[in-house]
Enzyme design. Structure first.
Site, PDB file in Angstrom:
ATOM      1  N   HIS A 234       0.849  -1.191   0.000  1.00 38.76           N
ATOM      2  CA  HIS A 234       0.000   0.000   0.000  1.00 38.76           C
ATOM      3  C   HIS A 234       0.881   1.236   0.000  1.00 38.76           C
ATOM      4  O   HIS A 234       1.955   1.244   0.615  1.00 38.76           O
ATOM      5  CB  HIS A 234      -0.924   0.010   1.230  1.00 38.76           C
ATOM      6  CG  HIS A 234      -2.040   1.003   1.148  1.00 38.76           C
ATOM      7  ND1 HIS A 234      -1.877   2.327   1.481  1.00 38.76           N
ATOM      8  CD2 HIS A 234      -3.328   0.863   0.746  1.00 38.76           C
ATOM      9  CE1 HIS A 234      -3.024   2.954   1.304  1.00 38.76           C
ATOM     10  NE2 HIS A 234      -3.917   2.099   0.861  1.00 38.76           N
TER      11      HIS A 234
ATOM     12  N   ASP B  59      -7.785  -4.438  -0.593  1.00 36.83           N
ATOM     13  CA  ASP B  59      -8.307  -4.762  -1.920  1.00 36.83           C
ATOM     14  C   ASP B  59      -8.231  -6.258  -2.205  1.00 36.83           C
ATOM     15  O   ASP B  59      -9.096  -6.818  -2.884  1.00 36.83           O
ATOM     16  CB  ASP B  59      -7.526  -3.996  -2.999  1.00 36.83           C
ATOM     17  CG  ASP B  59      -7.686  -2.495  -2.869  1.00 36.83           C
ATOM     18  OD1 ASP B  59      -8.841  -2.050  -2.764  1.00 36.83           O
ATOM     19  OD2 ASP B  59      -6.677  -1.773  -2.857  1.00 36.83           O
TER      20      ASP B  59
END
Length: 428
Positions: free
Chosen positions: A309, A367
């Protein structure tokens, strides 16, 4: 430099020194205030992507990427996801405090009452191709709401801002479900006020007039958690887009439509759809080592989607919640033998044991797990980012309200470093 009364930074340009105030956050990094630098010196700062620029003051969400922390209004995201539902979270983001029972019931009634959309909106869908991406349809349909609910809207009025926020939270799930139904050629399903926010959305997505649909409580709980985890995330690109558009005084539906457009990018909200596309490319668990090696090759364009991320340099706190939720959903729906899910499970296992990913802190992110859950539920990959937009709309409208109530906020007008021609004589 500092003393007991204030703190400031000194910037020397030529033979002049400028004192720039330092602002202290409640928690997190301090900020050097350069807002008056141009007026004082004629110089601007240069910060592509605004990676070192605080564009506003906010009290809504806080991220500590190094330590894997996300908080809404001071509450840890794990505590919220495990103890409240999405409407309670929405109330918190909008109003700074968690609702009591009476406040929650009134808020839920308002959301349910405004979940219907103007019947004329149905005809707008006919202008889109059935094969069009649901995000494209969502952008257009949400933007069209301004034509139905703009008259008399005074965004400077606190009560009318509240009505606008309720309308957006309530109507986006209805329009999102309509976009899905339109894409598969099934009739639109009206919202039911006797269902919870999330159960109502599932009903609009999957029910048909010819038979009864009962949302699975495990699925409702999982989707509720996903919505909470996606509700806000500081000044990301889509939230900043909403604030930028809103700073001009634009209609709130136009602001949210702009935020949805920004969210659609694969580097932002489209990442969970990219996860499923990646799993389809891998095709089989036996192929995973090959793709792991490709991911390690800096000259290869292949990237493992759903790992790492930009902000979190530790385990994504949202992923930690969804990892458990994902397991519960797969067990409940008997999806352990789903081919894509088998690939995802094995990929996660290998990556979490691989020194390359461990040293680079490339952990599965939100995600990765949300994409797997959506796949198990039966939500098509093209709808993944639509559901992200549904959840993030709460954060967007909360940020929009905060911006309008901030006396320091101005019309966004970044400067530039011009590198073109200084001047050219005109010739034919």
């Amino acid at each position: 430099m500092s003393n007991q009364e204030n703190e400031f930074a000194e910037l020397k340009i030529g033979d002049k020194t400028y004192q720039l105030p330092v602002k202290t956050a409640t928690i997190g990094h301090k900020v050097v205030d350069v807002s008056k630098l141009y007026a004082l010196s004629g110089y601007c700062t240069f910060d592509p992507g605004f990676m070192s620029t605080a564009s506003c003051t906010s009290k809504i969400s806080y991220i500590d990427g190094d330590n894997g922390i996300l908080r809404y209004r001071g509450y840890d995201i794990k505590d919220l996801a495990e103890n409240i539902d999405f409407l309670e979270c929405s109330y918190l983001l909008l109003n700074s405090e968690l609702p009591n029972k009476a406040q929650y019931e009134e808020f839920a009634k308002k959301i349910a009452r405004h979940s219907m959309v103007n019947e004329q909106l149905r005809h707008i869908f006919g202008a889109f191709r059935h094969s069009g991406h649901p995000m494209a349809i969502l952008i257009g349909a949400i933007g069209c709401l301004a034509a139905f609910y703009h008259d008399g809207l005074n965004i400077r009025d606190k009560d009318q801002r509240e009505i606008a926020a309720i309308n957006i939270i309530a109507k986006i799930p209805t329009i999102a479900a309509m976009a899905y139904k339109y894409s598969i050629g099934e009739p639109f399903v009206y919202p039911k006020t006797n269902l919870s926010f999330t159960a109502n959305f599932l009903n609009m997505m999957f029910s048909v007039p010819s038979e009864e649909y009962v949302p699975d409580p495990v699925v409702v709980d999982a989707l509720d958690k996903i919505f909470i985890l996606h509700a806000d995330h500081e000044q990301n690109v889509s939230t900043s887009t909403v604030r930028i558009v809103g700073s001009s005084g634009a209609d709130p539906f136009a602001c949210i439509s702009a935020g949805i457009a920004s969210l659609w990018g694969p580097s932002h909200g489209g990442a969970n759809e990219a996860v499923i596309n990646m799993l389809r490319e891998i095709k089989s668990p036996e192929n995973i080592p090959h793709y792991i090696n490709r991911a390690k090759d800096k000259n290869d364009t292949f990237r493992l989607m759903g790992f790492g991320h930009r902000v979190y340099k530790n385990y994504d706190p949202r992923a930690a919640v969804l990892k458990v939720t994902c397991k519960n959903v797969l067990e409940r729906l008997n999806q352990k033998d789903n081919p894509l899910l088998l690939i995802a499970t094995e990929l996660e296992r290998i990556a979490l044991q691989d020194e390359y990913f461990i040293t680079r802190k490339l952990y599965p992110n939100v995600d990765f797990y949300s994409g797997i859950i959506y796949q198990a539920i039966g939500i098509p990959s093209q709808m993944f980012t639509v559901l992200f937009a549904m959840a993030r709309a709460v954060g967007w409208i909360s940020q929009w309200k905060e911006m309008l109530e901030d006396e320091e906020q101005k019309l966004y007008r970044p400067r530039q470093l011009y590198k073109g021609y200084a001047m050219r004589p005109f010739k034919r």
